[in-house]
Design a protein around this motif. Structure first.
Motif, PDB file in Angstrom:
ATOM      1  N   GLY A  79       0.833  -1.379   0.094  1.00  0.00           N
ATOM      2  CA  GLY A  79      -0.203  -0.082  -0.088  1.00  0.00           C
ATOM      3  C   GLY A  79       0.793   1.191  -0.038  1.00  0.00           C
ATOM      4  O   GLY A  79       0.786   2.024  -0.878  1.00  0.00           O
ATOM      5  N   SER A  80       1.717   1.489   0.928  1.00  0.00           N
ATOM      6  CA  SER A  80       2.183   2.733   1.005  1.00  0.00           C
ATOM      7  C   SER A  80       3.437   2.895  -0.031  1.00  0.00           C
ATOM      8  O   SER A  80       3.713   3.818  -0.330  1.00  0.00           O
ATOM      9  CB  SER A  80       2.799   2.956   2.750  1.00  0.00           C
ATOM     10  OG  SER A  80       4.162   2.015   2.545  1.00  0.00           O
ATOM     11  N   LYS A  81       4.191   1.755  -0.209  1.00  0.00           N
ATOM     12  CA  LYS A  81       4.873   1.811  -1.379  1.00  0.00           C
ATOM     13  C   LYS A  81       4.455   2.318  -2.841  1.00  0.00           C
ATOM     14  O   LYS A  81       4.990   3.053  -3.316  1.00  0.00           O
ATOM     15  CB  LYS A  81       5.661   0.376  -1.592  1.00  0.00           C
ATOM     16  CG  LYS A  81       6.776   0.212  -2.518  1.00  0.00           C
ATOM     17  CD  LYS A  81       7.438  -1.223  -2.678  1.00  0.00           C
ATOM     18  CE  LYS A  81       8.316  -1.211  -3.542  1.00  0.00           C
ATOM     19  NZ  LYS A  81       9.423  -0.415  -3.835  1.00  0.00           N
ATOM     20  N   THR A  82       3.158   1.635  -3.001  1.00  0.00           N
ATOM     21  CA  THR A  82       2.604   2.064  -4.080  1.00  0.00           C
ATOM     22  C   THR A  82       2.122   3.605  -4.144  1.00  0.00           C
ATOM     23  O   THR A  82       2.429   4.288  -5.061  1.00  0.00           O
ATOM     24  CB  THR A  82       1.229   1.293  -4.443  1.00  0.00           C
ATOM     25  OG1 THR A  82       1.448  -0.054  -4.497  1.00  0.00           O
ATOM     26  CG2 THR A  82       0.466   1.564  -5.639  1.00  0.00           C
ATOM     27  N   MET A  83       1.834   3.970  -3.171  1.00  0.00           N
ATOM     28  CA  MET A  83       1.401   5.404  -2.902  1.00  0.00           C
ATOM     29  C   MET A  83       2.584   6.481  -3.184  1.00  0.00           C
ATOM     30  O   MET A  83       2.587   7.448  -3.898  1.00  0.00           O
ATOM     31  CB  MET A  83       0.713   5.577  -1.790  1.00  0.00           C
ATOM     32  CG  MET A  83      -0.719   5.308  -1.624  1.00  0.00           C
ATOM     33  SD  MET A  83      -1.883   5.713  -2.694  1.00  0.00           S
ATOM     34  CE  MET A  83      -2.119   7.469  -2.203  1.00  0.00           C
ATOM     35  N   HIS A  84       3.601   5.917  -2.527  1.00  0.00           N
ATOM     36  CA  HIS A  84       5.009   6.956  -2.495  1.00  0.00           C
ATOM     37  C   HIS A  84       5.563   6.783  -3.873  1.00  0.00           C
ATOM     38  O   HIS A  84       6.021   7.822  -4.307  1.00  0.00           O
ATOM     39  CB  HIS A  84       5.687   6.438  -1.406  1.00  0.00           C
ATOM     40  CG  HIS A  84       5.387   7.247  -0.361  1.00  0.00           C
ATOM     41  ND1 HIS A  84       6.158   8.228   0.278  1.00  0.00           N
ATOM     42  CD2 HIS A  84       4.474   6.996   0.830  1.00  0.00           C
ATOM     43  CE1 HIS A  84       5.834   8.697   1.428  1.00  0.00           C
ATOM     44  NE2 HIS A  84       4.665   7.863   2.089  1.00  0.00           N
ATOM     45  N   ASP A  85       5.539   5.266  -4.493  1.00  0.00           N
ATOM     46  CA  ASP A  85       6.420   5.375  -5.638  1.00  0.00           C
ATOM     47  C   ASP A  85       5.745   5.390  -6.848  1.00  0.00           C
ATOM     48  O   ASP A  85       6.435   5.878  -7.844  1.00  0.00           O
ATOM     49  CB  ASP A  85       7.250   4.050  -5.315  1.00  0.00           C
ATOM     50  CG  ASP A  85       8.326   3.733  -4.372  1.00  0.00           C
ATOM     51  OD1 ASP A  85       8.669   4.957  -3.604  1.00  0.00           O
ATOM     52  OD2 ASP A  85       8.492   2.814  -3.855  1.00  0.00           O
ATOM     53  N   ALA A  86       4.723   5.076  -7.030  1.00  0.00           N
ATOM     54  CA  ALA A  86       3.679   5.022  -8.178  1.00  0.00           C
ATOM     55  C   ALA A  86       2.705   5.959  -8.502  1.00  0.00           C
ATOM     56  O   ALA A  86       2.298   6.100  -9.707  1.00  0.00           O
ATOM     57  CB  ALA A  86       3.099   3.503  -8.335  1.00  0.00           C
TER      58      ALA A  86
END
Length: 321
Positions: A79-86
């Motif tokens: 979740g947070s990785k997708t929001m921050h990176d994508a």
């Protein structure tokens, strides 16, 4: 996209602190967004089927935008990785309408707001609402360090800045958070609200209960939790009331997984027992509650449970499905 979902566009993405970004979401076609109240959150549906809950932290009087804050979690399940990176400005997202399982209590004479880290998002919204309505409150905001503290400037520029106390783990002793004295004298009409990492919330709530705070004056919302495994976990059966169909739930299987295997889909989101999306009525049997969503009193009633993580103490659970 279902009728209960909204399509929004990321109008602005901004770094607020180390590993924390805010995302300003607007309706994709420029229309007003559904109203919300302090403490509300939305489900954000990301590419790849990941869904996460984020609290709204802007003024509830605003109808043109939602603002969410997202912490980059090193243990991210996507979740947070997708929001921050994508997810960048201009990208489209599907979200739910706002839901509020963490509202301000009506009739409170005073509110004690306690935030740990990114748990500040609903707490800040509450502070702003109480300031607007003239409610008495104080807010304590605990973080690891000042550079990891979101919304410092926003709070400093607010009318309620004198009511906010910052506590940094790496700060000097004089500003450390003294929890026990703060909670030592519970009073009628004074309500406590806490949000943050699970360990922080457990610490605050355990201290409040030990000091004699009544359950109906404690308000909290978990957004992540480790589902407790036990050597006592065993296989059991689930019977669907509508059809009488019976499915076996294996020791290493969730009820949601067992039902999906026979073509019965239960809507889920967090899969950790914190959001309540999958909450299901129990007609017979005794659940083994492993969630962080239901209150102890609601769990004791044994008339509902979260099939994403909870199990059964009885050989059979009859569900209202």
């Amino acid at each position: 996209m279902s009728s209960a979902e909204l399509e929004v566009r990321i109008a602005r993405k901004q770094a607020e602190a180390v590993d924390i970004c805010t995302f300003e979401l607007v309706q994709a076609e420029g229309h007003p967004l559904p109203a919300f109240s302090a403490g509300s959150h939305i489900d954000v549906h990301m590419p790849g089927g990941v869904t996460r809950q984020y609290s709204l932290c802007n003024d509830p009087r605003e109808s043109h935008r939602y603002l969410i804050g997202v912490l980059r979690d090193p243990a991210s399940r996507g979740g947070s990785k997708t929001m921050h990176d994508a997810m960048e400005e201009g990208a489209l997202l599907r979200i739910s309408s706002p839901k509020n399982h963490f509202p301000l209590a009506h009739g409170a004479t005073r509110s004690l707001l306690i935030a740990g880290g990114i748990g500040v998002t609903p707490i800040l919204c509450m502070a702003e609402r109480l300031a607007i309505t003239g409610g008495a409150f104080e807010m304590h905001y605990c973080t690891r360090s000042r550079d990891r503290t979101a919304f410092v400037d926003r709070i400093a520029q607010s009318a309620f800045a004198p009511q906010v106390h910052f506590h940094f783990d790496d700060g000097d002793a004089s500003q450390k958070f003294a929890l026990d004295p703060l909670l030592a004298a519970p009073q009628p009409g004074v309500h406590l609200y806490v949000c943050g990492p699970k360990g922080f919330m457990d610490w605050v709530l355990d201290a409040a209960r030990a000091a004699g705070w009544p359950a109906d004056q404690l308000h909290y919302e978990f957004f992540s939790a480790e589902v407790a495994k036990s050597d006592d976990d065993a296989a059991f059966e689930v019977r669907l009331a509508s059809s009488g169909r019976v499915v076996k739930v294996e020791k290493d299987q969730t009820v949601v997984q067992a039902l999906a295997a026979i073509g019965v889909e239960v809507q889920t989101s967090c899969e950790q027992g914190v959001c309540g999306t999958c909450l299901t009525r129990v007609l017979e049997g005794e659940p083994d509650h492993k969630d962080m969503y239901l209150t102890p009193e609601e769990q004791a009633a044994n008339d509902q449970f979260t099939p994403c993580c909870s199990r059964s103490r009885s050989p059979v659970l009859v569900l209202d499905l």
